[in-house]
Design an enzyme around this catalytic site. Structure first.
Site, PDB file in Angstrom:
ATOM      1  N   GLY A   1     -11.745   3.290  88.363  1.00  0.00           N
ATOM      2  CA  GLY A   1     -12.355   3.183  89.692  1.00  0.00           C
ATOM      3  C   GLY A   1     -11.448   2.499  90.699  1.00  0.00           C
TER       4      GLY A   1
ATOM      5  N   GLY B   1      -8.668   3.896  91.859  1.00  0.00           N
ATOM      6  CA  GLY B   1      -7.900   4.902  92.612  1.00  0.00           C
ATOM      7  C   GLY B   1      -6.528   5.139  92.018  1.00  0.00           C
TER       8      GLY B   1
ATOM      9  CB  SER C   1      -5.021   9.131  88.760  1.00  0.00           C
ATOM     10  OG  SER C   1      -5.122   9.506  90.074  1.00  0.00           O
ATOM     11  CB  SER C   2      -8.134   5.767  84.699  1.00  0.00           C
ATOM     12  OG  SER C   2      -9.375   5.932  85.324  1.00  0.00           O
TER      13      SER C   2
ATOM     14  CG  ASP D   1      -5.364  12.235  91.336  1.00  0.00           C
ATOM     15  OD1 ASP D   1      -4.596  12.044  92.301  1.00  0.00           O
ATOM     16  OD2 ASP D   1      -6.578  11.992  91.369  1.00  0.00           O
TER      17      ASP D   1
HETATM   18  C1  GLA Z   1      -8.515  11.900  94.366  1.00  0.00           C
HETATM   19  C2  GLA Z   1      -8.331  13.333  93.906  1.00  0.00           C
HETATM   20  C3  GLA Z   1      -7.018  13.912  94.390  1.00  0.00           C
HETATM   21  C4  GLA Z   1      -6.828  13.688  95.883  1.00  0.00           C
HETATM   22  C5  GLA Z   1      -7.136  12.243  96.257  1.00  0.00           C
HETATM   23  C6  GLA Z   1      -7.123  12.030  97.745  1.00  0.00           C
HETATM   24  O1  GLA Z   1      -7.583  11.061  93.758  1.00  0.00           O
HETATM   25  O2  GLA Z   1      -8.390  13.428  92.507  1.00  0.00           O
HETATM   26  O3  GLA Z   1      -6.931  15.265  94.065  1.00  0.00           O
HETATM   27  O4  GLA Z   1      -7.601  14.582  96.624  1.00  0.00           O
HETATM   28  O5  GLA Z   1      -8.385  11.816  95.772  1.00  0.00           O
HETATM   29  O6  GLA Z   1      -5.867  12.266  98.251  1.00  0.00           O
END
Ligand code: GLA
Length: 394
Positions: free
Chosen positions: A122, A124, A126-127, A172
């Site tokens: 959570g 941001g 990308s876990s 991500d």
């Molecule tokens: C999340 C999504 C990504 C991207 C970002 C915002 O991390 O998984 O694909 O859209 O938000 O940039």
């Protein structure tokens, strides 16, 4: 307490008395280019030294089992017909990947898998993409399929769309899979053409401030934003039949049709077209080592994300305002999907200590929350680890 690669390996040995293969898959930062990926735009992410680790080996019996160290929970998989599950939620990230292997006709032998890592959830970072990518890669190697990384990225994204329920872009999964040590990735999300560019920040460093908040409805709001962008494209397409996404749209076109882009659609489209242009300029700033100009664009991105795209929140706005008022900080903005998680800050190395102490105190006083901070290093993307030493968990 943070999980380490050694914890994952030890758990595997304890449970299955066997020597597994280890696969690591990193989280990511994104320097600039937010909410542009699903609009066919540009992004500038990099993989970081926080990872999910998978210990995996063929099963001695017919039973396929996955164990989450974090949740101390098992999940038994029906390899022939993997379906979404109500619980545990974490299993869906993996089940979607298995579903894709099955649907694409890639054979899978029964396996045992233990996984865990140290990417804060959570935040941001990308876990979730790291879990999907690491697992897809592990299955490919374990079954000798040697599937191309781009195909694995799409498998991972499919899982997020269909089994997790977030209609994310490609950034991500791409960053986790394709990261390169000390390089940022300049990715064109339409063609998937990319190039690595060394991140030479000299006297500066990247600092992440974790607001420790995750506002509810994140996923549904994310899907709503995507939908609003699509609505904008559908309206503009009537006037410009050749456009297929906001990548093909200019700011002048958006402004010209402001009256028809009703509700929030105008603001959303305006932000996206501005951000797509901004990333292209920002990549030139980086090439010229003009960090002042680059940092200014980070602030501009935040402004757009907060006012036009409305994916910020009081906590993140506060953190960025604090950064703006600090002399050693040249750029700051909310990173990733938004509604909580981290800000990314471009900070002069000599000022990091003072900046963090001041912002931590101010944040605690204002919101009563202990902010966490991360200083990250840029690492390679998803790979098999030959030895535990090579896995750089903290
Ligand atoms: C999340 C999504 C990504 C991207 C970002 C915002 O991390 O998984 O694909 O859209 O938000 O940039």
């Amino acid at each position: 307490m943070e999980l380490t690669a050694q914890d994952v390996l030890s758990k595997y040995r304890e449970l299955y008395h066997d020597e597994p293969m280890l696969v690591r898959s990193p989280g990511r930062i994104n320097l600039i280019g937010e909410h542009t990926d699903y609009n066919d735009g540009f992004v500038m992410p990099a993989a970081i030294d926080r990872e999910t680790v998978f210990a995996i080996a063929a099963s001695p019996d017919q039973k396929t089992e996955i164990y989450s160290v974090k949740y101390d929970e098992y999940y038994t998989v029906d390899l022939k017909n993997p379906q979404r599950t109500q619980a545990p939620a974490w299993a869906n990230y993996l089940l979607g990947v298995i579903r894709q292997f099955v649907d694409k006709g890639y054979s899978l032998k029964p396996f045992k898998c233990v996984f865990g890592g140290n990417i804060p959830m959570g935040a941001g970072l990308s876990s979730s993409a790291s879990v999907e990518c690491g697992f897809a890669y592990a299955l490919s190697v374990l079954n000798n399929h040697n599937i191309d990384k781009i195909e694995l990225i799409k498998i991972a994204q499919w899982s997020e769309h269909n089994f997790v329920g977030v209609k994310c872009g490609i950034m991500d999964q791409f960053a986790s899979m394709m990261g390169s040590e000390n390089n940022v990735i300049l990715l064109d999300c339409r063609s998937l053409e990319y190039r690595y560019s060394p991140l030479e920040l000299k006297d500066f460093t990247i600092v992440l401030c974790d607001s420790k908040v995750k506002h509810s409805l994140v996923d549904s709001e994310y899907n709503t934003r995507r939908n609003e962008c699509e609505q904008g494209v559908a309206i503009l397409k009537k006037y410009y039949p050749s456009i297929n996404s906001l990548r093909d749209v200019t700011e002048a076109m958006v402004r010209k049709h402001q009256d028809e882009l009703k509700g929030k659609v105008f603001d959303r489209c305006l932000y996206v077209v501005q951000e797509i242009a901004r990333v292209q300029e920002a990549s030139q700033d980086l090439e010229r080592h003009d960090l002042k100009a680059f940092g200014k664009k980070m602030f501009e991105t935040h402004e757009g994300l907060s006012r036009l795209y409305e994916v910020s929140c009081p906590e993140l706005d506060f953190l960025v305002d604090q950064a703006k008022a600090s002399s050693g900080v040249w750029g700051a903005r909310v990173m990733g999907g938004g509604f909580g998680g981290c800000t990314i800050n471009l900070v002069k190395k000599e000022d990091v200590g003072t900046f963090l102490a001041a912002v931590k105190q101010a944040y605690a006083e204002r919101f009563g929350i202990a902010m966490e901070t991360y200083i990250v290093n840029i690492k390679d993307g998803t790979s098999v680890s030959k030895s535990i030493e090579k896995i750089t968990l903290h």
